[in-house]
Design a protein around this motif. Structure first.
Motif, PDB file in Angstrom:
ATOM      1  N   ASP B 105       0.813  -1.223   0.000  1.00 14.68           N
ATOM      2  CA  ASP B 105       0.000   0.000   0.000  1.00 14.68           C
ATOM      3  C   ASP B 105       0.847   1.274   0.000  1.00 14.68           C
ATOM      4  O   ASP B 105       0.308   2.379   0.102  1.00 14.68           O
ATOM      5  CB  ASP B 105      -0.998  -0.006   1.166  1.00 14.68           C
ATOM      6  CG  ASP B 105      -0.330   0.078   2.528  1.00 14.68           C
ATOM      7  OD1 ASP B 105       0.886   0.329   2.580  1.00 14.68           O
ATOM      8  OD2 ASP B 105      -1.024  -0.099   3.541  1.00 14.68           O
ATOM      9  N   THR B 107       3.088   2.270   2.227  1.00 15.92           N
ATOM     10  CA  THR B 107       3.457   2.825   3.532  1.00 15.92           C
ATOM     11  C   THR B 107       4.977   2.861   3.691  1.00 15.92           C
ATOM     12  O   THR B 107       5.530   3.781   4.290  1.00 15.92           O
ATOM     13  CB  THR B 107       2.856   1.952   4.667  1.00 15.92           C
ATOM     14  OG1 THR B 107       1.445   1.927   4.484  1.00 15.92           O
ATOM     15  CG2 THR B 107       3.181   2.504   6.039  1.00 15.92           C
ATOM     16  N   ASN B 139      -0.995   1.772  -6.125  1.00 18.32           N
ATOM     17  CA  ASN B 139      -1.663   2.327  -4.937  1.00 18.32           C
ATOM     18  C   ASN B 139      -2.575   1.277  -4.328  1.00 18.32           C
ATOM     19  O   ASN B 139      -3.773   1.502  -4.151  1.00 18.32           O
ATOM     20  CB  ASN B 139      -2.489   3.552  -5.306  1.00 18.32           C
ATOM     21  CG  ASN B 139      -1.710   4.815  -5.045  1.00 18.32           C
ATOM     22  OD1 ASN B 139      -0.804   4.842  -4.214  1.00 18.32           O
ATOM     23  ND2 ASN B 139      -2.063   5.870  -5.758  1.00 18.32           N
ATOM     24  N   THR B 141      -4.321  -0.164  -2.073  1.00 21.24           N
ATOM     25  CA  THR B 141      -5.005  -0.186  -0.786  1.00 21.24           C
ATOM     26  C   THR B 141      -6.018  -1.328  -0.820  1.00 21.24           C
ATOM     27  O   THR B 141      -6.300  -1.895  -1.886  1.00 21.24           O
ATOM     28  CB  THR B 141      -5.753   1.134  -0.553  1.00 21.24           C
ATOM     29  OG1 THR B 141      -6.696   1.288  -1.611  1.00 21.24           O
ATOM     30  CG2 THR B 141      -4.802   2.312  -0.524  1.00 21.24           C
ATOM     31  N   CYS B 142      -6.581  -1.612   0.339  1.00 18.37           N
ATOM     32  CA  CYS B 142      -7.568  -2.689   0.430  1.00 18.37           C
ATOM     33  C   CYS B 142      -8.755  -2.395  -0.491  1.00 18.37           C
ATOM     34  O   CYS B 142      -9.243  -3.261  -1.211  1.00 18.37           O
ATOM     35  CB  CYS B 142      -8.042  -2.788   1.878  1.00 18.37           C
ATOM     36  SG  CYS B 142      -8.106  -4.450   2.458  1.00 18.37           S
ATOM     37  N   GLU B 144      -8.865  -0.593  -3.199  1.00 19.44           N
ATOM     38  CA  GLU B 144      -8.480  -0.763  -4.605  1.00 19.44           C
ATOM     39  C   GLU B 144      -8.431  -2.249  -4.958  1.00 19.44           C
ATOM     40  O   GLU B 144      -8.912  -2.663  -6.013  1.00 19.44           O
ATOM     41  CB  GLU B 144      -7.117  -0.095  -4.845  1.00 19.44           C
ATOM     42  CG  GLU B 144      -6.491  -0.360  -6.206  1.00 19.44           C
ATOM     43  CD  GLU B 144      -7.180   0.394  -7.344  1.00 19.44           C
ATOM     44  OE1 GLU B 144      -7.984   1.280  -7.057  1.00 19.44           O
ATOM     45  OE2 GLU B 144      -6.911   0.058  -8.507  1.00 19.44           O
ATOM     46  N   ASP B 157     -10.657   1.625   3.391  1.00 20.90           N
ATOM     47  CA  ASP B 157      -9.245   2.017   3.550  1.00 20.90           C
ATOM     48  C   ASP B 157      -8.989   2.618   4.925  1.00 20.90           C
ATOM     49  O   ASP B 157      -7.956   2.336   5.551  1.00 20.90           O
ATOM     50  CB  ASP B 157      -8.842   3.019   2.453  1.00 20.90           C
ATOM     51  CG  ASP B 157      -8.728   2.344   1.100  1.00 20.90           C
ATOM     52  OD1 ASP B 157      -8.692   1.103   1.072  1.00 20.90           O
ATOM     53  OD2 ASP B 157      -8.702   3.046   0.080  1.00 20.90           O
ATOM     54  N   ARG B 161      -6.471   0.874   7.452  1.00 25.10           N
ATOM     55  CA  ARG B 161      -5.305   1.674   7.863  1.00 25.10           C
ATOM     56  C   ARG B 161      -5.214   1.712   9.387  1.00 25.10           C
ATOM     57  O   ARG B 161      -4.156   1.498   9.980  1.00 25.10           O
ATOM     58  CB  ARG B 161      -5.423   3.083   7.280  1.00 25.10           C
ATOM     59  CG  ARG B 161      -4.087   3.817   7.220  1.00 25.10           C
ATOM     60  CD  ARG B 161      -4.219   5.152   6.516  1.00 25.10           C
ATOM     61  NE  ARG B 161      -4.597   5.031   5.133  1.00 25.10           N
ATOM     62  CZ  ARG B 161      -5.689   5.568   4.571  1.00 25.10           C
ATOM     63  NH1 ARG B 161      -6.533   6.250   5.299  1.00 25.10           N
ATOM     64  NH2 ARG B 161      -5.956   5.408   3.297  1.00 25.10           N
TER      65      ARG B 161
END
Lengths: 328, 186
Positions: B105, B107, B139, B141-142, B144, B157, B161
């Motif tokens: 993601d 980070t 990118n 993320t969950c 996406e 997200d 997060r």
């Protein structure tokens, strides 16, 4: 001073713009730029969208077309210049005189920056580029002290840009053949220093990692020992019964403490290295240096943000490099 | 901001709890969502270049199994296998599970993880680099990954997060406590 930040992907460009970059430099996904690594860089369409995004946040986009065109086959480089102009780029960063000539002739309104790959480090060399091609800014090689930069700026009438954070190259950039020697590919001609298809890592059961480039073992790291990039210049060599780093340690530049001196030396722009790095690096480093530059004119203290960048540094170490030539 | 990751390993009990879970449904779910992601984002396949069709092993240090990832336009697949069954992989990426998630993601920065030795790679380095750079652009993320958009994506997200931040904190505290226990050395 202008903060010039790297972007290897459209996502990184957006991260740089959001973190406060004044300008963002990037390149096309081919041999025309010196970070031609797998999965990196921009198509013309991506660049066009990136320019719109950056301009929407008040940032400029500079396109690095900074490798040396191959004799008899310069179309790729000329097309890259034309594409950058069509995409609305604010400037081109180039080193090759054929590329500079094409840009100056065909796109006279497009701003030209001289890449560090040109290794222009004398007033005479710099004046050649400014008088011949109308270059507006010179990216200085990472070999000067701050005093030398001030002296140089007094003798030239062009903007200067210096690196303040990231990977160090202590060679005469654009003319280094170490990568070519080991792999047949170089940052100068193919856009890759230590191409990944020639890099090999092997870890034994004790956690000892051996890094090899083109079949040459260039370093061995004990378990938990911080590692660096697999370049020959950062290799650890044994000779006459002693082992050590011959050219340079795995270490990153951090010139935060020198920003005020660099401003007094007449520097126009501060460059962050790292088009090969991820969004976390871009957001962290750009954000910290945004604070630092703003801090020069009375903004918030950036020391905590800058300290946190140590975790981003090669080998977990930082240096002020040649800006303070402690070996003299 | 990137920090030191050495304390981000999950406690061994997590691995013990995960071990008996059935692999097939998890493989099927991961494969379906990966195929959908690739179909939605053809730009990612272009960015992957030579990595398309190439099996890459992702080995979480603190989990009982490895993931074998193969990406292409029609038949992307995620297989779960034993760590000693990744012989077909052209490249191997090893790191603690939470570090790998942080790479997905955005980070964490991959190079910084490599410098600190939290991320180790073997095999064809160019494939690892292409995959890493493509993930940077994805990118991932969950929201996406599951194909969500707008408010539902933001909601998922935000939750993941926050959840991940808590798990990372817990892992860090747990590792610190474990290192301080009598007879243990950090």
């Amino acid at each position: 001073m202008e903060l010039v930040c790297p972007a290897g992907t459209p996502a990184a460009l957006r991260a740089a713009a959001d973190a406060g970059a004044d300008a963002i430099y990037c390149g096309f996904a081919d041999e025309t730029n010196a970070r031609n690594f797998p999965g990196l860089n921009f198509s013309p369409e991506e660049l066009s969208r990136g320019v719109d995004y950056a301009h929407g946040r008040g940032a400029k986009v500079l396109v690095a077309i900074n490798t040396f065109a191959q004799a008899g086959s310069t179309d790729l480089w000329k097309n890259a210049v034309d594409n950058a102009a069509d995409c609305g780029a604010d400037a081109i960063i180039a080193a090759d005189i054929a590329v500079l000539d094409h840009a100056a002739t065909r796109h006279p309104d497009l701003r030209l920056h001289l890449s560090v790959q040109a290794a222009a480090n004398t007033p005479e060399a710099i004046r050649f580029y400014t008088e011949t091609f109308g270059v507006k800014r010179v990216v200085l090689p990472r070999v000067f002290s701050v005093t030398e930069i001030a002296a140089l700026n007094r003798e030239i009438d062009v903007e200067t840009e210096v690196f303040v954070f990231g990977g160090l190259c202590v060679m005469t950039e654009g003319r280094c053949s170490l990568s070519s020697y080991a792999t047949g590919k170089s940052p100068n001609l193919t856009g890759v220093c230590s191409p990944p298809d020639h890099v090999d890592y092997a870890e034994d059961e004790a956690g000892r990692m051996k890094a090899r480039l083109g079949g040459f073992t260039i370093d061995c790291f004990e378990r938990g020992e911080p590692a660096g990039y697999p370049t020959l210049c950062k290799g650890r060599f044994s000779a006459l019964g002693r082992s050590g780093y011959l050219f340079e340690d795995p270490v990153s530049l951090n010139a935060f403490e020198l920003l005020e001196e660099l401003a007094k030396a007449g520097v126009t722009a501060l460059k962050i290295e790292g088009r090969q790095r991820g969004k976390a690096y871009i957001a962290g480093v750009v954000g910290a240096f945004r604070k630092a530059v703003d801090g020069l004119s009375g903004g918030a203290d950036a020391r905590a943000a800058i300290s946190a960048l140590k975790a981003m540094s090669e080998g977990g170490q930082q240096t002020t490099g040649s800006y303070r030539k402690t070996w003299r | 901001m990137q920090d030191l990751h050495t304390n981000l390993s999950l406690p061994p009990v997590v691995s013990t709890l995960i071990e008996p879970l059935p692999r097939s449904p998890i493989e099927a779910l991961l494969s379906v969502f990966t195929r959908r992601l690739v179909a939605r984002r053809p730009d990612l396949l272009r960015r992957l270049g030579a990595v398309v069709h190439v099996p890459i092993a992702i080995v979480p240090d603190d989990m009982p199994h490895a993931f074998l990832l193969s990406l292409d336009a029609d038949n992307s697949r995620v297989a779960i296998c034993e760590k000693n069954e990744i012989g077909d992989a052209e490249a191997i990426i090893r790191a603690p599970f939470l570090v790998l998630l942080g790479l997905l993601d955005g980070t964490y920065d991959g190079d910084a993880l490599f410098f600190s030795r939290d991320l180790r790679i073997q095999g064809r380095t160019e494939y690892v680099l292409a995959l890493r750079n493509t993930l940077e652009e994805a990118n991932l993320t969950c929201g996406e990954f599951f194909g969500l958009a707008d408010a539902p994506a933001r909601w998922v997200d935000d939750i993941t997060r926050s959840l991940l931040a808590q798990v990372r904190h817990f892992a860090s505290v747990s590792a610190e406590w474990s290192n301080r226990a009598p007879g243990r050395h950090s």
